[in-house]
Design an enzyme around this catalytic site. Structure first.
Site, short mmCIF file in Angstrom:
data_model
loop_
_atom_site.label_atom_id
_atom_site.label_comp_id
_atom_site.label_asym_id
_atom_site.label_seq_id
_atom_site.Cartn_x
_atom_site.Cartn_y
_atom_site.Cartn_z
N CYS A 31 -1.09 0.88 4.76
CA CYS A 31 0.24 0.30 4.99
C CYS A 31 0.88 0.88 6.24
O CYS A 31 1.65 0.20 6.92
CB CYS A 31 1.14 0.51 3.77
N HIS A 333 5.17 4.69 0.97
CA HIS A 333 4.72 3.36 1.37
C HIS A 333 5.48 2.93 2.62
O HIS A 333 6.66 3.25 2.78
CB HIS A 333 4.98 2.36 0.23
#
Length: 377
Positions: A31, A333
């Site tokens: 990510c 994230h």
């Protein structure tokens, strides 16, 4: 080179829909890479450079990766905007299961596996599938793109630049800049590289030492404690140019005293790039700083950073991309928010998922890396 308004919107606005709204498949803890790539895909001059095929004239076959990294990125740009692959290869695109609705506008998911593999060849730290820092990835990736397209084939030998007695800042800065450009000249450096001014004064003999190094991004400390009115990006810029005292292990080696001395140091910006990347240093003493920073979307005045006190007009930038980090030091994230260069609307990118968002929701408390483009006019 002057970065004039390019023809991307006219070129790509066809078929009644906006281009560039694609998700990127997560290949396993990637990510950080996806969020960084989305911001680069939506950096208009860079997208146009790849879409037009102009990069092919600059590919260096004698580079470490023989031009394969910039070709892979150009293919990704072409796949994202739905045009023919820049190198004639496959575009690694596949249909997405998400529906084309207001909450999920992505019709396609593309896989950045070729970029991932080549980045691992360029920098071994990114060869595996561990979570990495997005800002660190961005530095290595841009350096790789530059290396693949650096037009300087035979750079002059390395030399240590020193102060010249009686030389003014303007002449010194130009001398340092021309030396840098004699070794590094690519579209990537023209777009992202600026020049810092470091001014150090020995506290013992008052000898002044100056340096004018290039930079690809600026890392900004957040004020601690934050102001009662809340922290703004201007506060972070002001802290960057604050005078710093160098003591202890950070003492300065004075050429006049011939020993390490306490010193006063101040950093300013001599040359501003077309795209200014700002990194908010949210990690300190193994903890994450969650303070929200008030971030202007348009007209960021960066004059406080400049060492040019005679500038006639303030230098301003508009926000075009944001890398967000959600989570803590040991895990988290990354997502991205980008302004589409075709319809000027903002979109949120979370790996495969893409959705339109209001400008008011852009650059919230998770903002980590900011992409600003020099405002026109």
């Amino acid at each position: 080179r002057e970065f004039k308004a390019c023809s991307v919107p006219a070129l790509l606005r066809c078929g009644g829909h906006v281009r560039g709204l694609v998700g990127l498949r997560n290949l396993g803890n990637t990510c950080f890479m996806n969020a960084s790539l989305q911001c680069l895909l939506h950096t208009e001059p860079l997208a146009h450079y790849c879409l037009s095929g102009a990069h092919r004239a600059h590919i260096r076959m004698d580079a470490k990766l023989k031009g394969r990294l910039i070709e892979a990125f150009a293919d990704l740009v072409c796949a994202a905007y739905g045009t023919n692959s820049s190198s004639g290869g496959g575009k690694s695109a596949e249909p997405s299961s998400s529906s084309n609705t207001a909450s999920s506008t992505s019709a396609t998911v593309i896989s950045p596996h070729q970029v991932k593999a080549l980045v691992g060849c360029w920098a071994s730290a990114f060869a595996g599938y561990r979570q990495q820092d997005a800002q660190e990835f961005l530095r290595y990736f841009l350096d790789g793109l530059h290396e693949d397209s650096n037009t300087i084939r035979k750079p002059p030998p390395y030399q240590e630049l020193r102060d010249v007695p009686g030389e003014g800042d303007t002449q010194t800065a130009e001398r340092w800049w021309q030396y840098y450009r004699s070794r590094h000249d690519s579209f990537i450096t023209e777009l992202f590289t600026g020049q810092l001014r470091s001014h150090v004064v020995c506290c013992k003999c008052k000898t002044v030492s100056k340096a004018f190094d290039p930079f690809w991004d600026l890392s900004l400390n957040l004020p601690s404690p934050p102001p009662k009115s809340g922290c703004s990006l201007q506060d972070c810029l002001a802290k960057f140019v604050e005078e710093e005292r160098l003591t202890g292990s950070e003492m300065f080696y004075c050429q006049s005293c011939k020993k390490h001395r306490e010193a006063k140091k101040r950093m300013t910006v001599r040359r501003f790039p077309e795209v200014l990347v700002l990194h908010l240093k949210r990690f300190r003493n193994r903890q994450k700083i969650e303070d929200e920073v008030k971030i202007p979307k348009r007209g960021l005045n960066v004059s406080i950073l400049s060492d040019n006190t005679e500038a006639s007009a303030p230098l301003k930038y508009d926000l075009v991309g944001v890398i967000n980090h959600i989570g803590g030091l040991c895990g988290g994230h990354y997502t991205a928010e980008c302004r589409n260069c075709i319809d000027s609307s903002w979109y949120h990118f979370d790996d495969c998922r893409v959705c339109k968002i209001s400008e008011a929701k852009v650059a919230g408390p998770s903002a980590y890396v900011l992409f600003y483009r020099r405002a026109s006019g």
